[in-house]
Motif scaffolding. Structure first.
Motif, PDB file in Angstrom:
ATOM      1  N   VAL A   1       7.901  12.449 -26.959  1.00 24.60           N
ATOM      2  CA  VAL A   1       8.378  12.252 -25.594  1.00 24.60           C
ATOM      3  C   VAL A   1       9.703  11.489 -25.626  1.00 24.60           C
ATOM      4  N   ASP A   2      10.637  11.899 -24.791  1.00 27.58           N
ATOM      5  CA  ASP A   2      11.958  11.245 -24.703  1.00 27.58           C
ATOM      6  C   ASP A   2      12.704  11.258 -26.036  1.00 27.58           C
ATOM      7  N   ASN A   3      12.454  12.309 -26.845  1.00 31.93           N
ATOM      8  CA  ASN A   3      13.186  12.495 -28.107  1.00 31.93           C
ATOM      9  C   ASN A   3      13.083  11.287 -29.044  1.00 31.93           C
ATOM     10  N   GLU A   4      11.884  10.727 -29.154  1.00 38.19           N
ATOM     11  CA  GLU A   4      11.676   9.578 -30.036  1.00 38.19           C
ATOM     12  C   GLU A   4      11.770   9.980 -31.508  1.00 38.19           C
ATOM     13  N   PHE A   5      11.423  11.233 -31.826  1.00 39.78           N
ATOM     14  CA  PHE A   5      11.463  11.710 -33.205  1.00 39.78           C
ATOM     15  C   PHE A   5      12.764  12.457 -33.476  1.00 39.78           C
ATOM     16  N   THR A   6      13.157  12.468 -34.739  1.00 42.35           N
ATOM     17  CA  THR A   6      14.312  13.252 -35.174  1.00 42.35           C
ATOM     18  C   THR A   6      13.859  14.184 -36.292  1.00 42.35           C
ATOM     19  N   PRO A   7      13.565  15.445 -35.979  1.00 47.25           N
ATOM     20  CA  PRO A   7      13.137  16.376 -37.024  1.00 47.25           C
ATOM     21  C   PRO A   7      14.295  16.754 -37.942  1.00 47.25           C
ATOM     22  N   TYR A   8      13.971  17.412 -39.047  1.00 50.23           N
ATOM     23  CA  TYR A   8      14.967  17.768 -40.053  1.00 50.23           C
ATOM     24  C   TYR A   8      15.112  19.283 -40.150  1.00 50.23           C
ATOM     25  N   SER A   9      16.247  19.705 -40.682  1.00 50.59           N
ATOM     26  CA  SER A   9      16.465  21.117 -40.994  1.00 50.59           C
ATOM     27  C   SER A   9      16.257  21.312 -42.491  1.00 50.59           C
ATOM     28  N   LEU A  10      15.469  22.309 -42.832  1.00 48.08           N
ATOM     29  CA  LEU A  10      15.171  22.607 -44.229  1.00 48.08           C
ATOM     30  C   LEU A  10      15.610  24.041 -44.520  1.00 48.08           C
ATOM     31  N   ILE A  11      16.455  24.220 -45.527  1.00 53.09           N
ATOM     32  CA  ILE A  11      16.941  25.549 -45.898  1.00 53.09           C
ATOM     33  C   ILE A  11      16.145  26.052 -47.100  1.00 53.09           C
ATOM     34  N   LEU A  12      15.559  27.238 -46.956  1.00 53.10           N
ATOM     35  CA  LEU A  12      14.755  27.829 -48.021  1.00 53.10           C
ATOM     36  C   LEU A  12      15.294  29.205 -48.381  1.00 53.10           C
ATOM     37  N   ASN A  13      15.338  29.492 -49.668  1.00 56.51           N
ATOM     38  CA  ASN A  13      15.668  30.840 -50.119  1.00 56.51           C
ATOM     39  C   ASN A  13      14.441  31.735 -49.967  1.00 56.51           C
ATOM     40  N   TYR A  14      14.672  32.982 -49.619  1.00 55.60           N
ATOM     41  CA  TYR A  14      13.561  33.910 -49.438  1.00 55.60           C
ATOM     42  C   TYR A  14      12.644  33.929 -50.658  1.00 55.60           C
ATOM     43  N   LYS A  15      13.245  33.898 -51.850  1.00 60.16           N
ATOM     44  CA  LYS A  15      12.466  34.041 -53.084  1.00 60.16           C
ATOM     45  C   LYS A  15      11.586  32.822 -53.371  1.00 60.16           C
ATOM     46  N   ASP A  16      11.846  31.712 -52.679  1.00 58.29           N
ATOM     47  CA  ASP A  16      11.107  30.482 -52.951  1.00 58.29           C
ATOM     48  C   ASP A  16       9.904  30.280 -52.028  1.00 58.29           C
ATOM     49  N   VAL A  17       9.682  31.205 -51.105  1.00 58.22           N
ATOM     50  CA  VAL A  17       8.582  31.031 -50.154  1.00 58.22           C
ATOM     51  C   VAL A  17       7.636  32.223 -50.212  1.00 58.22           C
ATOM     52  N   SER A  18       6.382  31.953 -49.896  1.00 55.82           N
ATOM     53  CA  SER A  18       5.368  33.003 -49.807  1.00 55.82           C
ATOM     54  C   SER A  18       4.825  32.993 -48.384  1.00 55.82           C
ATOM     55  N   VAL A  19       5.343  33.899 -47.559  1.00 57.04           N
ATOM     56  CA  VAL A  19       4.956  33.953 -46.148  1.00 57.04           C
ATOM     57  C   VAL A  19       3.801  34.936 -45.990  1.00 57.04           C
TER      58      VAL A  19
END
Length: 403
Positions: free
Chosen positions: A283-301
């Protein structure tokens, strides 16, 4: 000014501030402090007072009125009945079903916490997802009252990803998650006597005539429910009384609040957007999330497919039609995943598709950018660091980050 045993109900689509100036009052069973501002945005709420109160509201409301016809005394009596069972170490496990179940569950949970109890607060409603957001199933050990401004528990949940907002989309998956969650929770209860005594408060999914009673029976058996409270629906109450075959399960008819109304599709979409935004930003932007960059080959969706029944015409002569129970399919990252909500599975690397499908999750992410040319994606994540497990689950839920 509110008289004793009256309720002030209001609805707003914009920011609004509420201050208790005098007397005593509560929201969802959580007491308000005098002269402390409470900020809300896009809410439908009711403020109840047992002894009278004076409120100050700043901001625009769409609807506001005071009512002396309120079920709060009945909810309080229900709480006392549950508390009596706790004192006798009979571990009450109540399932709330019908219109107004989310509100009633918060009230009962908060009253229990105010008595020094820490009940398990379980949300099986993937349509509304009031404790986190739709498409998820969550359980909390509630040792603090529900946050008034957020309207949900502040502790970290045991969370499962269903990925849809309708239980009829994949009934088998829904039932298997219910069973898995119940098994995990009962192991926790067996190790904690105080938690066992406090019992469970369970929010049922939205009722559906086509699948409702089958799911209800499954929940009653999995969680060993002792009380079913049916809110505001005499027909449903009568049907459950007739069909209930579980000995030792008490079925109660409980009135819903006069302020409870059915939510239309537009409101549900807006509420879902607010809930997901609250998950990442608080609420009221108390948190600051992060951006995470992933290569396609590094993830199993992985995607858990919807129920599939092979047509009889497609089977060999003499073969029996088999329902494919749970199918987990690999998903190639692409631009179609943009703005999708993803879940980070807690499952270890395995060939067991069902284990992947019904495992709990560490948390949720949102795809904010897809770069097919560079074969990578950007995710909005609630905390910094590498992903600890290999599997990412995707459903059918999208959200656009406007921050």
């Amino acid at each position: 000014e509110l008289k004793a045993h009256s309720e002030f109900r209001f609805e707003s689509n914009t920011s609004l501030q509420l201050v208790l100036k005098r007397g005593t009052a509560e929201i969802f069973g959580t007491e308000l402090a005098i002269d402390i501002p409470y900020n809300f945005n896009g809410v439908k709420l009711a403020v109840y007072t047992y002894h009278g109160a004076a409120l100050e509201i700043t901001g625009e409301t769409i609807v506001e009125y005071t009512s002396e016809e309120t079920p709060m005394p009945i909810y309080y009596n229900l709480h006392l009945a549950l508390e009596q069972r706790r004192m006798l170490k009979k571990s009450p496990r109540i399932l709330l079903i019908g219109s107004g179940r989310n509100t009633a569950s918060k009230i009962l949970a908060n009253y229990a916490v105010r008595m020094g109890r820490s009940p398990l607060y379980i949300d099986l409603d993937v349509t509304n997802g009031s404790t986190l957001f739709p498409g998820t199933m969550n359980a909390f050990v509630l040792d603090k009252v529900v946050n008034v401004e957020e309207g949900c528990p502040s502790s970290t949940p045991l969370s499962y990803f269903y990925g849809q907002t309708s239980i009829s989309t994949n009934m088998r998956l829904y039932k298997k998650i219910i069973a898995k969650m119940a098994t995990v929770l009962y192991k926790k209860l067996e190790q904690d006597e105080a938690l066992m005594d406090a019992g469970m408060i369970i929010i049922a999914p939205k009722w559906s005539d086509s699948v409702g009673f089958e799911i209800l029976q499954h929940i009653i058996e999995a969680y060993q429910v002792t009380v079913v409270a049916v809110l505001g629906n005499e027909r449903l109450y009568s049907e459950i009384i007739k069909k209930n075959k579980n000995e030792g399960v008490e079925v109660l008819k409980v009135p819903k609040s006069g302020g409870v109304i059915d939510r239309d599709v537009i409101y549900r979409r807006q509420e879902m957007s607010r809930q997901i935004n609250r998950y990442f930003y608080k609420v009221d932007n108390e948190f600051t999330p992060y951006s995470l960059i992933l290569n396609y080959k590094d993830v199993s969706v992985k995607k858990i497919s919807e129920e599939f029944v092979a047509p009889t015409s497609a089977l060999p002569i003499g073969a029996t039609r088999i329902v494919d129970d749970i199918r987990v399919v690999d998903v190639e990252p692409s631009s179609a995943m943009n703005h999708m909500i993803l879940a980070l599975s807690a499952c270890e690397q395995t060939e067991d598709e069902e284990a992947i499908a019904i495992s709990n999750v560490f948390g949720y992410m949102c795809v904010t950018e897809i770069d097919d040319a560079k074969q990578r994606m950007t995710l909005l994540v609630p905390c910094y660091g590498k992903l600890p497990k290999p599997y990412i689950l995707v459903g059918n839920m999208k959200w656009i980050d406007h921050q």
